[in-house]
Design a protein around this motif. Structure first.
Motif, mmCIF file in Angstrom:
data_model
loop_
_atom_site.group_PDB
_atom_site.id
_atom_site.type_symbol
_atom_site.label_atom_id
_atom_site.label_comp_id
_atom_site.label_asym_id
_atom_site.label_seq_id
_atom_site.Cartn_x
_atom_site.Cartn_y
_atom_site.Cartn_z
ATOM 1 N N LEU A 112 0.807 -1.209 0.000
ATOM 2 C CA LEU A 112 0.000 0.000 0.000
ATOM 3 C C LEU A 112 0.849 1.272 0.000
ATOM 4 O O LEU A 112 1.929 1.304 0.577
ATOM 5 C CB LEU A 112 -0.915 0.010 1.229
ATOM 6 N N ARG A 121 -4.083 4.524 6.219
ATOM 7 C CA ARG A 121 -5.486 4.775 5.872
ATOM 8 C C ARG A 121 -6.249 3.467 5.689
ATOM 9 O O ARG A 121 -7.308 3.434 5.087
ATOM 10 C CB ARG A 121 -5.563 5.537 4.537
ATOM 11 N N ILE A 122 -5.695 2.388 6.244
ATOM 12 C CA ILE A 122 -6.246 1.059 5.983
ATOM 13 C C ILE A 122 -7.714 0.936 6.363
ATOM 14 O O ILE A 122 -8.465 0.182 5.736
ATOM 15 C CB ILE A 122 -5.388 -0.043 6.664
ATOM 16 N N ASN A 169 -9.965 2.855 5.724
ATOM 17 C CA ASN A 169 -10.777 3.309 4.596
ATOM 18 C C ASN A 169 -11.258 2.147 3.740
ATOM 19 O O ASN A 169 -12.154 2.302 2.915
ATOM 20 C CB ASN A 169 -9.975 4.279 3.708
ATOM 21 N N VAL A 170 -10.651 0.981 3.954
ATOM 22 C CA VAL A 170 -10.989 -0.203 3.158
ATOM 23 C C VAL A 170 -12.444 -0.617 3.372
ATOM 24 O O VAL A 170 -13.020 -1.352 2.581
ATOM 25 C CB VAL A 170 -10.018 -1.355 3.510
ATOM 26 N N GLY A 196 -14.768 1.363 3.061
ATOM 27 C CA GLY A 196 -15.534 2.363 2.330
ATOM 28 C C GLY A 196 -16.388 1.804 1.201
ATOM 29 O O GLY A 196 -17.375 2.408 0.792
ATOM 30 N N ASN A 197 -15.994 0.671 0.649
ATOM 31 C CA ASN A 197 -16.763 0.067 -0.435
ATOM 32 C C ASN A 197 -16.757 -1.439 -0.242
ATOM 33 O O ASN A 197 -15.846 -2.129 -0.690
ATOM 34 C CB ASN A 197 -16.164 0.439 -1.793
ATOM 35 N N SER A 219 -16.082 -4.075 -2.972
ATOM 36 C CA SER A 219 -14.747 -4.274 -3.535
ATOM 37 C C SER A 219 -14.150 -5.596 -3.064
ATOM 38 O O SER A 219 -14.303 -5.981 -1.907
ATOM 39 C CB SER A 219 -13.844 -3.121 -3.111
ATOM 40 N N GLY A 220 -13.456 -6.260 -3.958
ATOM 41 C CA GLY A 220 -12.809 -7.536 -3.625
ATOM 42 C C GLY A 220 -11.817 -7.393 -2.490
ATOM 43 O O GLY A 220 -11.707 -8.262 -1.621
ATOM 44 N N ILE A 221 -11.097 -6.285 -2.474
ATOM 45 C CA ILE A 221 -10.088 -6.079 -1.430
ATOM 46 C C ILE A 221 -10.749 -5.946 -0.073
ATOM 47 O O ILE A 221 -10.282 -6.499 0.931
ATOM 48 C CB ILE A 221 -9.237 -4.838 -1.747
ATOM 49 N N SER A 222 -11.837 -5.215 -0.014
ATOM 50 C CA SER A 222 -12.558 -5.057 1.254
ATOM 51 C C SER A 222 -13.032 -6.414 1.754
ATOM 52 O O SER A 222 -12.893 -6.746 2.931
ATOM 53 C CB SER A 222 -13.758 -4.133 1.082
ATOM 54 N N ARG A 225 -12.646 -16.124 -2.795
ATOM 55 C CA ARG A 225 -12.790 -14.677 -2.916
ATOM 56 C C ARG A 225 -11.474 -14.035 -3.365
ATOM 57 O O ARG A 225 -11.454 -13.168 -4.225
ATOM 58 C CB ARG A 225 -13.238 -14.108 -1.556
ATOM 59 N N SER A 269 -10.863 -12.015 -6.922
ATOM 60 C CA SER A 269 -10.540 -10.580 -6.959
ATOM 61 C C SER A 269 -9.821 -10.211 -8.236
ATOM 62 O O SER A 269 -9.925 -9.087 -8.701
ATOM 63 C CB SER A 269 -9.639 -10.202 -5.778
ATOM 64 N N TYR A 270 -9.099 -11.160 -8.778
ATOM 65 C CA TYR A 270 -8.324 -10.858 -9.969
ATOM 66 C C TYR A 270 -9.032 -11.256 -11.260
ATOM 67 O O TYR A 270 -8.463 -11.155 -12.328
ATOM 68 C CB TYR A 270 -6.944 -11.528 -9.889
#
Lengths: 191, 281
Positions: free
Chosen positions: B59, B64-65, B67-68, B70-71, B74-77, B123, B127-128
């Protein structure tokens, strides 16, 4: 609802790269990085039947951008007028949006640790001006406006282009940048 | 695209941890491999924690992790949340093992952990799956991750089973590992075929590049020989009882080393093949 976009007439583009420079100047884009660039496509064919054209590339401000769907923080977002922006204060620099962009038009700013890209000069649009690249184009090849307004110049140019109208490959993202290229200049090369 | 090394290790270690705990979940439910379950669980937890730490190095703004969240689409979240939940389930299970909790309660937590680790791996692989990257745009990618998690996790457990001298567990794990390696080999073959037939063909992501181009050495040596053939040969030796009981630990450790190398190389190759449809800037 407005959908801001652009039509770029490649029949008129002379590859001077004024748009590239204007973008860098307006947005203080760092050395080595580009938010907008002009590529030389070709030459293709066999002498004497050679052809090439200049292709201006920038964020396509897609209607259904994958970059926004994948962004974990909501830093990448789409305004009501269709302009796709990045809130650098929220961005964690995961670069997932970079991976999700079919055109590779996002770049990672290593100094700031965030992703950045063409903003369609939203700060200028908000005060009634045009993006820097549009204002500076000496060939008058770029027309900016509301694509959803059938009376706007950009919509009229799109309609008039007919078969000479092209977009980048659409994988469900629906780009908002249109290109005019007629066969007398060159054949459009796209995947 | 460029190899994202922190993410290579995040995926590798998280798959290893998830695979190891999936084994724990199954054996807890079946009431088997008692001596192996605790060290396997601890290894799983440590591996997943290490993987999480590795991902932070990718990162630009780790501070600001949060913030993950926030959506959540999203696959990352989702990866992050699932990793945290799976880690928590493993931690609770370890605590229950340590305190000698009831079998029923342990089984419940183990199964919850098993489901979470399986969903996490699927999951992560999903994500990719992105339309923008033709070499990644296939269900074979999450399948590859599941197979990899099984292989990595089973070899990890294999080492512990051999150390704890649980003969019955060793036999069972060896068989399971053999099957997992065979499945992974099939998925790799399937992926190569997919590359050859994928839309938006480009030399940067072609099967030719992988099999006979600049990636060939890494693929054949790293993925096929070290990552698959050597571990397969080792497990076959044990399966056909050609290996003496005393050498099983060495085999398990060597096998683990091989699949770790193979796992790193495979993930690196996947990144390199992951070029976007167009790369204009």
């Amino acid at each position: 609802m407005a959908r801001m976009g652009m039509v770029i007439d490649l029949d008129r583009c002379i590859g001077c790269e004024s748009c590239t420079v204007a973008c860098k100047q307006e947005n203080s884009v760092r050395l080595g990085s580009y938010w907008s660039k002009v590529l030389k496509m070709g030459p293709y064919g066999k002498f004497p039947d050679l052809e090439f054209y200049f292709l201006s590339v920038l964020c396509q401000h897609c209607q259904d951008p994958q970059c926004i769907h994948v962004c974990p923080t909501g830093a990448s977002y789409k305004r009501q007028d269709g302009i796709v922006l990045i809130d650098k204060d929220k961005c964690i620099g995961c670069q997932y949006c970079l991976m999700a962009c079919p055109y590779g038009v996002r770049t990672y700013n290593e100094e700031e640790g965030v992703v950045e890209k063409c903003t369609l000069c939203a700060h200028l649009v908000d005060i009634g001006e045009e993006p820097a690249c549009v204002k500076t184009c000496i060939g008058k090849s770029r027309v900016f406006g509301d694509i959803d307004d059938p009376r706007s110049e950009v919509s009229l140019r799109i309609k008039a282009a007919g078969e000479n109208l092209h977009t980048f490959v659409d994988v469900g993202n629906h780009p908002s940048m249109f290109y005019i290229l007629s066969p007398r200049i060159a054949a459009w090369r796209s995947r | 695209m460029e190899i994202q090394w922190p993410l290579v290790f995040y995926f590798l270690l998280t798959c290893l941890g998830a695979g190891a705990f999936a084994f724990v979940g199954v054996t807890e439910w079946l009431g088997k491999a008692e001596r192996t379950r605790m060290p396997a669980s601890i290894t799983a937890l440590v591996a997943m924690a290490a993987g999480g730490i590795a991902s932070a190095f990718h990162l630009g703004h780790v501070e600001r992790i949060v913030n993950v969240l926030g959506n959540l689409n999203s696959g990352i979240s989702q990866d992050m949340i699932l990793t945290a939940l799976a880690g928590l389930a493993i931690l609770v299970y370890i605590a229950m093992m340590w305190r000698g909790s009831s079998v029923g309660a342990r089984k419940t937590v183990a199964v919850v952990g098993l489901v979470l680790t399986l969903v996490l791996v699927i999951r992560m692989g999903s994500s990719y799956v992105l339309p923008a990257r033709p070499a990644w745009n296939t269900f074979l990618l999450p399948l590859l991750y599941v197979a990899s998690a099984a292989v990595l996790g089973l070899f990890t457990v294999y080492v512990w089973a051999a150390r704890k001298e649980e003969k019955a567990t060793v036999t069972g794990v060896n068989k399971a590992t053999l099957i997992a390696l065979a499945i992974q080999a099939l998925v790799v073959i399937g992926y190569v075929i997919f590359l050859a037939a994928a839309p938006y063909q480009d030399p940067s992501r072609s099967a030719i590049r992988l099999l006979a181009g600049d990636l060939a050495l890494a693929f054949w040596l790293g993925v096929v020989v070290i990552g698959l053939a050597v571990p397969l040969a080792l497990t076959m030796r044990v399966q056909t009882a050609k290996e003496k009981a005393g050498k099983v630990l060495s085999i398990a450790a060597l096998g683990l080393g091989c699949v770790l190398v193979g796992g790193v190389v495979l993930r690196g190759i996947i990144y390199i093949l992951g070029t976007s449809i167009e790369q204009f800037l």
